[in-house]
Motif scaffolding. Structure first.
Motif, short mmCIF file in Angstrom:
data_model
loop_
_atom_site.label_atom_id
_atom_site.label_comp_id
_atom_site.label_asym_id
_atom_site.label_seq_id
_atom_site.Cartn_x
_atom_site.Cartn_y
_atom_site.Cartn_z
N TYR A 186 0.84 -1.20 0.00
CA TYR A 186 0.00 0.00 0.00
C TYR A 186 0.88 1.25 0.00
O TYR A 186 0.67 2.18 -0.81
CB TYR A 186 -0.93 0.00 1.22
N LYS A 190 1.35 3.70 -3.30
CA LYS A 190 0.90 5.07 -3.07
C LYS A 190 2.03 6.06 -3.41
O LYS A 190 1.82 7.07 -4.11
CB LYS A 190 0.50 5.23 -1.61
N ALA A 221 -4.54 1.38 -2.96
CA ALA A 221 -3.51 2.42 -3.08
C ALA A 221 -3.48 3.07 -4.46
O ALA A 221 -2.74 4.03 -4.68
CB ALA A 221 -2.14 1.83 -2.76
#
Length: 465
Positions: A186, A190, A221
């Motif tokens: 994640y 991101k 994400a």
């Protein structure tokens, strides 16, 4: 957030990971039209080990496989995996060979070329990316993901930006050993999405048991594309399965829009093929479970099977655990290379030799010497002087791009293989796999002209495995 696109891997990595790339083109042919109708982002169906396996084990022309699939897949993009300057072989090739191979791959039907380097040395990606764009293909630059003290998210984010700046049309995080954990995924996705403007794809394996969880967090994400395999050739050392993601994302902002009816039809087609390979012993049920050794030793599933094979040949299976513990030590000694072809084989073989001989680096294969000399590229961290001296003595370590030392070789190969050439692509086949290609060409000639096998010399024969 947007809909998740899916690249289907059953025609390449799915069967490469589970049955050593032994699925035949004739087994793929009847279901291609159905796969084409599903709505996939792409079908990964070429590159990786498919080229080698076609020649060495299936007596198939890999170029003919590509043309056949292209002829039957009219609406979906076709994708291949390319090892950068290594192309589909195990060493670096001259730039003229790289250019011509990419040209012919695209000319025969490839749309997307995923380009990676085992050391994440971007100098080894540059020529393939340039050639892909020159000949009208989509160049997907790739990060080979791994875990070590030298591999932080910051390192990968910097690498992502560098690959985008080289002209890549999209970026893939290639987690070949299934090492990504969901929550780190994640954060990584991101941060990379915030630093680049091109689409981001994620590739993982289910070996560690974390693959599906990793994809769910990647979707949250903002990842654009994920790689999955239809359920008969999913899980274990392969990718997470396609159908559950289509079901899980249905009706959400990530809805894939894929046709579940056609997915089910395709899965039903591949089930008896899977059963056939289980019955033959090629699909080992042991490959289908969770292997926590992946997370402990960062060893990909395919590398584990190689280690077992080498230990059996040496009658040293009792040393299996010792070898697994030696792998991270050798990897540290050699500058923390990611473990993917060919570095996984290089590190694994050295680990076996260190344990079996009872003395570290008493025997050193030529490939390890070449890695230490810099002939594969730049390692993540510099190799310590004492290791360099132990392995190559006072030999000079190169710092240039390795391919800069290779003279153009295409014209020379054309002359060497002239008697066998039936298509331009044969020259490239010979360039990548000198011995297997010649054996295949002899087999092809014998088959074409229906020569009685009794008239062939023993060394001319190719025996399917």
């Amino acid at each position: 957030m947007s809909k998740i696109k899916i690249t289907e891997t059953i025609l390449r990595d799915g069967h490469q990971s589970l049955i050593a790339t032994r699925m035949k083109t004739e087994e793929m042919l009847p279901i291609l039209e159905v796969l084409d109708g599903v709505g996939y982002h792409a079908l990964e169906m070429w590159g990786g080990a498919t080229f080698d396996a076609c020649l060495r084990f299936l007596n198939e022309d890999p170029w003919e496989r590509l043309r056949t699939i292209r002829k039957n897949v009219k609406n979906t993009k076709l994708q291949m995996l390319l090892r950068g300057q290594n192309l589909l072989g195990y060493k670096h090739y001259a730039d003229d060979v790289v250019d011509e191979f990419v040209n012919k791959a695209i000319g025969n039907g490839i749309d997307i070329i995923r380009i990676f380097d085992a050391l994440n040395d971007t100098r080894n990606l540059q020529r393939s990316i340039e050639a892909t764009k020159k000949f009208g293909g989509h160049a997907q630059g790739t990060i080979s993901y791994t875990i070590s003290p030298a591999h932080t998210n910051e390192v990968f984010i910097k690498l992502a930006k560098e690959i985008e700046d080289m002209g890549a049309d999209s970026l893939c995080i290639k987690d070949m050993a299934g090492l990504l954990s969901p929550y780190n995924t994640y954060e990584l996705v991101k941060e990379i999405k915030a630093s680049i403007k091109i689409p981001l794809e994620l590739h993982t394996h289910a070996t560690s048991g974390l693959g599906s969880l990793t994809y769910m967090k990647a979707a949250e994400a903002g990842v654009d594309i994920i790689d999955t395999a239809l359920s008969p050739f999913a899980e274990g050392t392969s990718q997470p399965p396609t159908e559950p993601f289509v079901a899980a994302f249905k009706g959400t902002e990530y809805d894939t829009g894929l046709n579940m009816e056609l997915l089910n039809k395709a899965a039903e087609y591949f089930r008896p093929i899977r059963e056939k390979y289980i019955a033959s012993g090629l699909l080992d049920p042991k490959l289908m479970g969770v292997d926590i050794n992946t997370l402990i030793y960062q060893v990909p599933g395919g590398m584990l099977s190689n280690l077992v094979s080498q230990l059996k040949q040496s009658n040293a299976m009792d040393k299996y655990e010792e070898v697994l513990k030696e792998v991270p030590r050798v990897r540290e000694d050699l500058g923390y290379p990611p473990l993917v072809t060919p570095t996984s084989q290089i590190v694994g073989t050295q680990a076996v030799l260190n344990i079996v001989t009872g003395e570290r680096y008493k025997m050193v294969p030529n490939e390890v010497k070449q890695l230490v000399k810099g002939m594969y590229g730049k390692t993540t961290v510099p190799i310590k002087d004492e290791i360099v001296k132990k392995i190559i003595g006072d030999e000079e370590v190169i710092t240039c791009r390795p391919a800069d030392l290779i003279d153009p070789e295409l014209e020379k190969i054309k002359k060497e293989v002239a008697q066998y050439v039936e298509q331009d692509e044969d020259v490239l086949t010979r360039a990548l796999f000198p011995q297997p290609s010649i054996e295949f060409f002899k087999y092809r000639n014998a088959k074409r002209y229906q020569i009685d096998s009794t008239l062939l010399n023993e060394e001319d024969m190719v025996y399917p495995v």
